[in-house]
Design a protein around this motif. Structure first.
Motif, PDB file in Angstrom:
ATOM      1  N   ASP A   1      34.720 -21.994  -8.043  1.00  9.65           N
ATOM      2  CA  ASP A   1      33.989 -21.697  -9.272  1.00  9.65           C
ATOM      3  C   ASP A   1      32.487 -21.745  -8.980  1.00  9.65           C
ATOM      4  O   ASP A   1      31.914 -22.799  -8.689  1.00  9.65           O
ATOM      5  N   ARG A   2      31.803 -20.598  -9.096  1.00 13.81           N
ATOM      6  CA  ARG A   2      30.392 -20.506  -8.723  1.00 13.81           C
ATOM      7  C   ARG A   2      29.481 -21.367  -9.604  1.00 13.81           C
ATOM      8  O   ARG A   2      28.380 -21.730  -9.197  1.00 13.81           O
ATOM      9  N   SER A   3      29.927 -21.695 -10.802  1.00 11.02           N
ATOM     10  CA  SER A   3      29.079 -22.502 -11.676  1.00 11.02           C
ATOM     11  C   SER A   3      28.803 -23.872 -11.071  1.00 11.02           C
ATOM     12  O   SER A   3      27.731 -24.448 -11.273  1.00 11.02           O
ATOM     13  N   PHE A   4      29.762 -24.392 -10.291  1.00 14.16           N
ATOM     14  CA  PHE A   4      29.551 -25.695  -9.661  1.00 14.16           C
ATOM     15  C   PHE A   4      28.571 -25.584  -8.493  1.00 14.16           C
ATOM     16  O   PHE A   4      27.757 -26.487  -8.263  1.00 14.16           O
ATOM     17  N   LEU A   5      28.614 -24.483  -7.787  1.00 10.51           N
ATOM     18  CA  LEU A   5      27.636 -24.263  -6.724  1.00 10.51           C
ATOM     19  C   LEU A   5      26.250 -24.082  -7.337  1.00 10.51           C
ATOM     20  O   LEU A   5      25.248 -24.575  -6.801  1.00 10.51           O
ATOM     21  N   GLU A   6      26.202 -23.398  -8.463  1.00 15.06           N
ATOM     22  CA  GLU A   6      24.928 -23.231  -9.175  1.00 15.06           C
ATOM     23  C   GLU A   6      24.359 -24.582  -9.585  1.00 15.06           C
ATOM     24  O   GLU A   6      23.163 -24.859  -9.392  1.00 15.06           O
ATOM     25  N   ASN A   7      25.213 -25.445 -10.154  1.00 14.59           N
ATOM     26  CA  ASN A   7      24.752 -26.775 -10.570  1.00 14.59           C
ATOM     27  C   ASN A   7      24.309 -27.606  -9.369  1.00 14.59           C
ATOM     28  O   ASN A   7      23.353 -28.396  -9.464  1.00 14.59           O
TER      29      ASN A   7
END
Length: 643
Positions: free
Chosen positions: A232-238
């Motif tokens: 999930d890219r949102s976790f990499l973003e965070n």
């Protein structure tokens, strides 16, 4: 036949009795031979001798038989009877840790927590293999008895045992929520989450715990782990955002490169911002700029990329390139306002005030709320009050956009949001009335500033009346702010409404007792008006309060000298004024062009019969205000006296 059966049974129970605490005979070992023959393989002797005491053997037989029966009954779902047989097995071999915990487990299942707690006190100290399952059982039993300290101890042992018990870890986590040991809870979640696939509820709780504890590094690691597990890219973003906030730019760069590895996201707006933030943090501005240019070459239609490029060039002082890109960007409606705003700043920097104002007016046209105040400042600086009033008049008109939003909020039942919007609108309107009053007052002061005429003074009074009305409206909506009260009170003084002004200033002193500017302003005005001795005395006291807090302030010292003059202390007044005169190099341009300072010097010198000095100061007044009738008449009188 029975002896043969017993011998076979003894062999079968070796594994079972291995954890028994019963008394056992020492095993015998043959002495080694003394010959030097080839080494022989030596086999370990059985732990228990083949020969057992008949009573002990019978006890073990009973224990084993009852245990097997209990297991069979459990398999059939007959837990109540199974517990009875397990109790028989344990009674036959009361030092057997395994049997004790087997009984505890059945007790706990039927809810006999009080009995289980009593047995647990003995069972936990029995010899034998200690397992995470046993520790977890003790944790549950003590927890059900509200012995939370003991429950925590044994759950911790269950989780930290070599055969780590994940079910116990979950139960332990629930207990830690009760005891509010959030550091330990976070540690347990750290063990659980990778094993159970990062379920959302526990993951969100762990994120909250780490964020509250400000364990940013651990939180960044968690985001990375979840991204690896879920994709999930949102976790990499965070993770990237957190690393940037911690200034861990090297780690952030690796994550950004991974974030951009997918070509579908390599040039998106978020990726661009991450790239700029990382390279800026690494002090690699040239790399950042080159990267931005490459992205823009690939995406020449992208206004957001051009915006980032323009901003970065502005930051790095690449003026010519930045201006070209801001001009190009101004043709895109979405970015027109900020582009015109930046072009206005560049034009002003270059000394082209007219072009700067033109650009600022265009920026205001595109985004009135964002550029309203900047344009008002420019108009007031240029003394273009008519245009400033037009902006304020327009801003005070009913706003259809707000009305539409408010109606929709009411329809949706979002009353709290509607109330917040109403408050926002009201405070903005109060600010507008205050700004309107301030502009009117500034306009009046310009008309009153020497040289002036009676017509200009009359116009100034009209403006001050209008300013008073605006201040009253602002106060009715926004309340008594410090700036508003001072503006209102000072305007009333100039408007000649001294008693009303005193009421306002007393309000300032009550709400804002440290406002020395207000104290000096009213104090000087009362001294200068000289309406009666009491007011002069009070005015002098207000000036003293101001000087006490700011003893080097020239304006306050001038006020004090004038107060001393009013009560006939001319020598003391002159000493203060000479001190100010000695500091003339530090006087601001505004004070150097304020005729009142030189008027005070002249009057004090005249009172001390220093006629020549008095004439010189009156002449300085006339250089600032050629129409000053008082200075003209005093010079004429003093010169006649010298003849």
């Amino acid at each position: 036949m029975r002896r043969l059966w017993i011998s076979l049974f003894a062999v079968c129970v070796f594994a079972f009795v291995a954890c028994s605490g019963s008394r056992k005979a020492e095993p015998t070992v043959d002495a080694p031979t003394k010959t030097a023959a080839a080494p022989k393989k030596v086999y370990a002797q059985p732990r228990y001798p083949v020969k057992l005491d008949s009573a002990e053997l019978l006890r073990l037989e009973i224990a084993h038989g009852s245990f097997l029966r209990a297991i069979a009954l459990q398999a059939q779902g007959e837990n109540a009877i199974a517990e009875q047989f397990m109790q028989h097995a344990y009674a036959a071999d009361p030092e057997n840790r395994f049997l004790a915990f087997s009984v505890l487990e059945l007790m706990e299942e039927r809810g006999a927590t009080a009995e289980a707690a009593q047995l647990a006190e003995k069972a936990k100290n029995l010899k034998g293999k200690k397992t995470s399952t046993q520790y977890a059982l003790l944790g549950r039993i003590y927890g059900e008895q509200s012995n939370l300290d003991s429950a925590v101890v044994y759950y911790k042992k269950a989780v930290d045992a070599s055969d780590q018990n994940l079910h116990a870890a979950y139960e332990y986590a629930l207990l830690l929520e009760i005891t509010r040991d959030y550091d330990e809870l976070s540690r347990i979640y750290g063990i659980l989450l990778p094993q159970i696939g990062y379920p959302q509820s526990i993951l969100e709780r762990q994120i909250s715990l780490l964020a509250t504890a400000k364990k940013d590094s651990a939180l960044a690691d968690l985001f990375g782990e979840v991204y690896e597990a879920r994709g999930d890219r949102s976790f990499l973003e965070n993770r990237i955002r957190l690393l940037l906030a911690m200034k861990h730019f090297e780690d952030a760069l690796k994550s950004v490169e991974e974030f951009r590895a997918d070509s579908a996201y390599a040039d998106d707006s978020l990726s661009v911002r991450f790239v700029m933030a990382v390279y800026s943090g690494l002090k690699q501005d040239s790399v950042a700029l080159d990267t931005l240019r490459e992205i823009y070459k690939r995406n020449p239609e992208r206004g957001d990329v051009l915006l980032d490029l323009s901003l970065f060039e502005t930051k790095l002082g690449k003026k010519e390139q930045a201006i070209i890109h801001w001009q190009r960007l101004s043709g895109m409606e979405t970015y027109a306002a900020i582009s015109f705003g930046m072009l206005s700043a560049y034009a002003l920097e270059s000394g082209d005030s007219a072009q700067s104002l033109t650009y600022l007016e265009k920026a205001y046209e595109k985004a009135p709320m964002a550029y309203r105040n900047k344009l008002l400042v420019r108009y007031s600086a240029d003394k273009n009050y008519a245009k400033a009033y037009a902006i304020l008049d327009k801003a005070l008109l009913p706003n259809e956009k707000y009305d539409t939003i408010r109606t929709q909020l009411m329809t949706d039942g979002k009353l709290e949001e509607m109330r917040k919007l109403d408050l926002e609108i009201a405070m903005d309107k109060a600010k507008l009335y205050y700004e309107y009053g301030t502009l009117l007052q500034m306009n009046a002061e310009d008309l009153e500033r020497a040289p002036t005429t009676q017509a200009r003074k009359d116009s100034a009074m009209t403006l001050r009346k209008q300013a008073t009305d605006q201040y009253v409206k602002a106060g009715n909506i926004g309340g008594d702010s410090q700036n508003l009260l001072f503006a209102y009170g000072s305007n009333l003084l100039m408007f000649g409404m001294v008693d009303s002004a005193i009421v306002v200033f007393k309000r300032i002193f009550s709400l804002y007792p440290m406002d020395v500017v207000a104290k000096n302003h009213l104090g000087y005005t009362l001294v200068d008006l000289n309406r009666n001795a009491e007011e002069v005395k009070w005015g002098s006291k207000l000036i003293d309060d101001a000087i006490q807090q700011d003893p080097k302030n020239i304006a306050y010292r001038d006020s004090k000298a004038w107060a001393l003059y009013r009560v006939g202390k001319f020598e003391e007044a002159l000493k203060i004024m000479e001190g100010i005169e000695a500091e003339k190099d530090s006087l601001s341009d505004e004070m150097m062009h304020d005729p009142s300072i030189f008027s005070h010097m002249a009057a004090i010198c005249e009172a001390l019969a220093l006629k020549k000095r008095a004439v010189e100061y009156y002449e300085k007044v006339l250089t600032i205000d050629p129409q000053n009738e008082n200075a003209k008449s005093r010079i004429e009188i003093l010169k006649k006296k010298e003849e």
